[in-house]
Design a protein around this motif. Sequence first.
Motif: not given
Length: 171
Positions: A50-54
């Motif tokens: 999960q790439l977050w925050p983006d």
Amino acid sequence: MLFRSFCAAPGGDALNAVQHTHAPAFLAWQGVQHIRVGPVQLFMREFRFQLWPDKRGSVGRHLQRLIAEADPAALAPQRFATGSVAVQGFSAFEQLIHDPAMARFDDPGFAPRCRVLRAIAANLDSMAAELDRAWRIPEASAALAGDGTAALVAVHNQLERILTQKLDLPL
């Protein structure tokens, strides 16, 4: 596999089924994402899941580029897993399955989107299996257990992250 059958015979019910696969898998990741030690750190798995925050919109940009290029070699499991983290996990999966273009089954762009969707799903499945195997190695679980400090630090850091990135921003 659900994604293969959806791509082969797309329709509204099939798309709903694909969309409903997201929540349980994503919630399972949410339940363990605070663990930032041991095997999850290898190969940047925490960001690949999960790439977050983006904040810069990397997921959308990389996803659109991958779809537009329509390069089957880029979707091969080994190459995909070593490519941009922006398109490998839940963030890209969610954007793709809720993109209105996924519901336009007769659109020429549907097939490349489906190929990308299958690559993301296969990558998530592969990473989850690798992580599960890695945590079963005694040394990995000992790294988390240790004297309890690593686990406590991981939980503390995740609580701070939840507060600053998930609660403070919207509030």
